[in-house]
Write an enzyme that holds these catalytic residues in place. Sequence first.
Site, PDB file in Angstrom:
ATOM      1  CD  GLN A  43      -2.665  -1.048   2.699  1.00  0.00           C
ATOM      2  OE1 GLN A  43      -3.488  -0.580   3.039  1.00  0.00           O
ATOM      3  NE2 GLN A  43      -1.500  -1.728   3.339  1.00  0.00           N
TER       4      GLN A  43
ATOM      5  CG  HIS B 171      -3.123   2.361  -2.010  1.00  0.00           C
ATOM      6  ND1 HIS B 171      -3.590   2.254  -0.773  1.00  0.00           N
ATOM      7  CD2 HIS B 171      -3.878   1.415  -1.925  1.00  0.00           C
ATOM      8  CE1 HIS B 171      -4.333   1.430   0.338  1.00  0.00           C
ATOM      9  NE2 HIS B 171      -4.599   1.394  -1.248  1.00  0.00           N
TER      10      HIS B 171
ATOM     11  CB  CYS C 254       0.254  19.531 -22.116  1.00  0.00           C
ATOM     12  SG  CYS C 254      -0.499  19.229 -21.238  1.00  0.00           S
TER      13      CYS C 254
ATOM     14  CB  THR D 236      -1.226  -3.254   6.830  1.00  0.00           C
ATOM     15  OG1 THR D 236      -2.127  -2.220   6.540  1.00  0.00           O
ATOM     16  CG2 THR D 236      -1.284  -4.645   7.055  1.00  0.00           C
ATOM     17  CB  SER D 237      -3.621   0.122  11.081  1.00  0.00           C
ATOM     18  OG  SER D 237      -4.023   0.993  10.012  1.00  0.00           O
TER      19      SER D 237
ATOM     20  N   PRO E 291       3.942  -4.286  15.166  1.00  0.00           N
ATOM     21  CG  PRO E 291       4.906  -2.477  16.249  1.00  0.00           C
ATOM     22  CD  PRO E 291       4.289  -2.902  15.233  1.00  0.00           C
ATOM     23  CD  GLU E 292      -0.362   0.567  17.659  1.00  0.00           C
ATOM     24  OE1 GLU E 292       0.118   1.576  17.981  1.00  0.00           O
ATOM     25  OE2 GLU E 292      -1.260   0.690  17.148  1.00  0.00           O
TER      26      GLU E 292
HETATM   27  C1  BV8 Z   1     -11.603   3.246  -3.597  1.00  0.00           C
HETATM   28  C2  BV8 Z   1      -2.317   7.102  -0.488  1.00  0.00           C
HETATM   29  C3  BV8 Z   1     -13.659   3.149  -4.572  1.00  0.00           C
HETATM   30  C4  BV8 Z   1      -1.238   6.990  -0.574  1.00  0.00           C
HETATM   31  C5  BV8 Z   1      -4.318   6.738   0.956  1.00  0.00           C
HETATM   32  C6  BV8 Z   1     -15.093  -0.068   1.248  1.00  0.00           C
HETATM   33  C7  BV8 Z   1     -14.957  -1.120   0.653  1.00  0.00           C
HETATM   34  C8  BV8 Z   1     -14.321   0.058  -0.863  1.00  0.00           C
HETATM   35  C9  BV8 Z   1     -13.616   2.024  -0.208  1.00  0.00           C
HETATM   36  C10 BV8 Z   1     -14.158   2.164   1.421  1.00  0.00           C
HETATM   37  C11 BV8 Z   1     -14.496   1.185   1.880  1.00  0.00           C
HETATM   38  N1  BV8 Z   1     -15.382   2.538   3.209  1.00  0.00           N
HETATM   39  C12 BV8 Z   1     -14.968   3.157   3.281  1.00  0.00           C
HETATM   40  C13 BV8 Z   1     -13.530   3.446   2.027  1.00  0.00           C
HETATM   41  C14 BV8 Z   1     -13.595   4.544   1.033  1.00  0.00           C
HETATM   42  C15 BV8 Z   1     -11.269   4.846   1.578  1.00  0.00           C
HETATM   43  C16 BV8 Z   1     -11.462   3.936   2.545  1.00  0.00           C
HETATM   44  O1  BV8 Z   1     -11.119   2.989   3.379  1.00  0.00           O
HETATM   45  N2  BV8 Z   1     -11.853   4.714   4.078  1.00  0.00           N
HETATM   46  C17 BV8 Z   1     -11.353   4.140   4.411  1.00  0.00           C
HETATM   47  C18 BV8 Z   1     -10.604   5.374   6.477  1.00  0.00           C
HETATM   48  C19 BV8 Z   1     -12.576   3.527   6.305  1.00  0.00           C
HETATM   49  N3  BV8 Z   1     -11.525   3.739   0.514  1.00  0.00           N
HETATM   50  C20 BV8 Z   1     -11.117   4.059  -0.419  1.00  0.00           C
HETATM   51  O2  BV8 Z   1     -11.480   5.703  -1.237  1.00  0.00           O
HETATM   52  C21 BV8 Z   1     -10.315   3.666  -2.182  1.00  0.00           C
HETATM   53  N4  BV8 Z   1     -10.700   4.023  -3.220  1.00  0.00           N
HETATM   54  O3  BV8 Z   1     -12.182   2.050  -2.473  1.00  0.00           O
HETATM   55  O4  BV8 Z   1     -12.629   3.213  -4.463  1.00  0.00           O
HETATM   56  C22 BV8 Z   1     -15.022   3.832  -3.582  1.00  0.00           C
HETATM   57  C23 BV8 Z   1     -14.611   5.421  -3.379  1.00  0.00           C
HETATM   58  C24 BV8 Z   1     -15.596   5.290  -2.107  1.00  0.00           C
HETATM   59  C25 BV8 Z   1     -16.699   5.250  -1.679  1.00  0.00           C
HETATM   60  C26 BV8 Z   1     -16.616   3.766  -1.658  1.00  0.00           C
HETATM   61  C27 BV8 Z   1     -15.770   2.993  -2.445  1.00  0.00           C
HETATM   62  C28 BV8 Z   1      -8.791   4.267  -1.954  1.00  0.00           C
HETATM   63  C29 BV8 Z   1      -7.672   4.131  -1.107  1.00  0.00           C
HETATM   64  C30 BV8 Z   1      -7.061   4.687  -1.075  1.00  0.00           C
HETATM   65  C31 BV8 Z   1      -6.365   5.804  -0.262  1.00  0.00           C
HETATM   66  N5  BV8 Z   1      -4.939   6.165  -0.050  1.00  0.00           N
HETATM   67  N6  BV8 Z   1      -3.087   6.973   0.863  1.00  0.00           N
HETATM   68  C32 BV8 Z   1      -0.113   7.950   0.084  1.00  0.00           C
HETATM   69  O5  BV8 Z   1      -1.006   9.183   0.208  1.00  0.00           O
HETATM   70  O6  BV8 Z   1      -0.003   7.669   1.120  1.00  0.00           O
HETATM   71  S1  BV8 Z   1      -3.945   6.001   2.478  1.00  0.00           S
HETATM   72  C33 BV8 Z   1      -3.731   5.411   3.049  1.00  0.00           C
HETATM   73  O7  BV8 Z   1      -3.919   4.459   3.729  1.00  0.00           O
HETATM   74  C34 BV8 Z   1      -2.476   5.133   2.843  1.00  0.00           C
HETATM   75  O8  BV8 Z   1      -2.495   4.525   1.443  1.00  0.00           O
HETATM   76  C35 BV8 Z   1      -1.387   3.865   3.616  1.00  0.00           C
HETATM   77  O9  BV8 Z   1      -1.035   3.289   2.850  1.00  0.00           O
HETATM   78  C36 BV8 Z   1      -3.054   3.228   4.095  1.00  0.00           C
HETATM   79  C37 BV8 Z   1      -3.632   2.218   4.837  1.00  0.00           C
HETATM   80  O10 BV8 Z   1      -2.498   2.502   5.789  1.00  0.00           O
HETATM   81  P1  BV8 Z   1      -1.018   1.465   6.560  1.00  0.00           P
HETATM   82  O11 BV8 Z   1      -0.256   1.524   5.345  1.00  0.00           O
HETATM   83  O12 BV8 Z   1      -1.998   0.499   7.558  1.00  0.00           O
HETATM   84  O13 BV8 Z   1      -0.679   2.889   7.408  1.00  0.00           O
HETATM   85  P2  BV8 Z   1      -1.214   2.547   9.029  1.00  0.00           P
HETATM   86  O14 BV8 Z   1      -0.369   4.126   9.519  1.00  0.00           O
HETATM   87  O15 BV8 Z   1      -2.559   3.450   8.606  1.00  0.00           O
HETATM   88  O16 BV8 Z   1      -0.834   1.992   9.243  1.00  0.00           O
HETATM   89  C38 BV8 Z   1       0.737   1.760   9.866  1.00  0.00           C
HETATM   90  C39 BV8 Z   1       0.457   0.297  11.080  1.00  0.00           C
HETATM   91  O17 BV8 Z   1       2.093  -0.149  10.968  1.00  0.00           O
HETATM   92  C40 BV8 Z   1      -0.267   0.453  11.768  1.00  0.00           C
HETATM   93  O18 BV8 Z   1      -0.370  -0.580  12.998  1.00  0.00           O
HETATM   94  C41 BV8 Z   1       1.438   0.725  13.416  1.00  0.00           C
HETATM   95  O19 BV8 Z   1       1.404  -0.237  14.397  1.00  0.00           O
HETATM   96  C42 BV8 Z   1       2.409  -0.495  12.071  1.00  0.00           C
HETATM   97  N7  BV8 Z   1       3.867  -0.120  12.900  1.00  0.00           N
HETATM   98  C43 BV8 Z   1       4.438   0.766  13.439  1.00  0.00           C
HETATM   99  N8  BV8 Z   1       5.597   0.648  13.036  1.00  0.00           N
HETATM  100  C44 BV8 Z   1       6.114  -0.173  12.535  1.00  0.00           C
HETATM  101  C45 BV8 Z   1       4.963  -1.281  12.379  1.00  0.00           C
HETATM  102  N9  BV8 Z   1       4.842  -2.017  12.260  1.00  0.00           N
HETATM  103  C46 BV8 Z   1       5.796  -2.372  12.206  1.00  0.00           C
HETATM  104  N10 BV8 Z   1       7.028  -2.231  12.234  1.00  0.00           N
HETATM  105  C47 BV8 Z   1       7.503  -1.144  12.462  1.00  0.00           C
HETATM  106  N11 BV8 Z   1       8.379  -0.408  13.147  1.00  0.00           N
END
Ligand code: BV8
Length: 232
Positions: free
Chosen positions: A97, A115, A144, A182-183, A207-208
């Site tokens: 992602q 993504h 362009c 990933t969360s 870690p979580e």
């Molecule tokens: C879409 C851009 C059609 C890139 C991002 C149900 C089905 C489909 C869609 C939806 C649905 N419900 C809601 C939706 C809409 C929405 C959505 O999911 N909303 C969420 C908030 C509920 N989805 C969309 O809009 C998607 N499009 O489905 O189109 C549609 C449209 C509208 C309505 C319906 C359908 C598009 C989603 C893409 C969004 N783009 N960012 C960028 O800028 O980087 S979001 C962002 O979150 C990034 O892409 C990221 O990759 C993604 C997930 O986050 P994580 O990678 O998991 O990162 P996070 O910080 O959350 O967690 C990090 C984890 O690492 C933590 O758990 C932590 O504990 C852990 N960690 C920390 N340190 C470490 C570690 N782990 C290991 N080692 C460590 N050292």
Amino acid sequence: MATTEVKFSNFKKIVFFTGAGLSAESGIPTFRGKGGTWSQYNFEDYACQKAFDRDPEKVWDFHDERRVVAAECEPNRAHQIIAEVQKMNPATKVITQNIDGLLDRVGVKDTIELHGSLWRVRCYGCEMVTRDDTAPIRSRKCECGQYFRPDIVWFGDMLDDLQMQNARTAIRSCDLLISVGTSASVFPAAHLPFYAMPEAFKVEVNPEITDMTSEYNLHLSGPASEMLEKML
Ligand code: BV8
């Protein structure tokens, strides 16, 4: 299977499914949790099509900042281990992602980027997608005259069908699915682990705990590089 037996060499078709936590040890901020990007920036102002149409310069300021940060970061040991596992076993697939390009930089092949990428831009005028590794970007506009749009899947954008198909196919046929950092809070990516066969062994490295932890056979609670090292 005891934790000590969960070694990459015990599996034939491995799929890594990665999120921002994979790059945390490289210094790239995650999105949620403390210091997360979305706790400092409202994605509706900086990272969605409406924001871009309203104020492309403001959106480019935000993405240029992320380019500069990512360009100064190095892949960490976890990225290297993923590349090593894929070198040892070329059937290994990597789904991410993340948009930071660190998996490419460490030599991982054919990454499925759900993504998009910070290092690709799209021009609506010429309908071209080009790679641009400059940080900040050399030019925010295409020849362009149109603004480049970061080739990133923002909230509200559809994911690329082919990428999602490739991800589902890879997960359906794996015997080890390992989710790293990933969360599981963004859809439809978060639902991908459901595509694994019942007989596949599923490991979550974080870690979580997450909303998907109960889907996994094993939860390794700790940083990616340390947890993946144990599986070598
Ligand atoms: C879409 C851009 C059609 C890139 C991002 C149900 C089905 C489909 C869609 C939806 C649905 N419900 C809601 C939706 C809409 C929405 C959505 O999911 N909303 C969420 C908030 C509920 N989805 C969309 O809009 C998607 N499009 O489905 O189109 C549609 C449209 C509208 C309505 C319906 C359908 C598009 C989603 C893409 C969004 N783009 N960012 C960028 O800028 O980087 S979001 C962002 O979150 C990034 O892409 C990221 O990759 C993604 C997930 O986050 P994580 O990678 O998991 O990162 P996070 O910080 O959350 O967690 C990090 C984890 O690492 C933590 O758990 C932590 O504990 C852990 N960690 C920390 N340190 C470490 C570690 N782990 C290991 N080692 C460590 N050292």
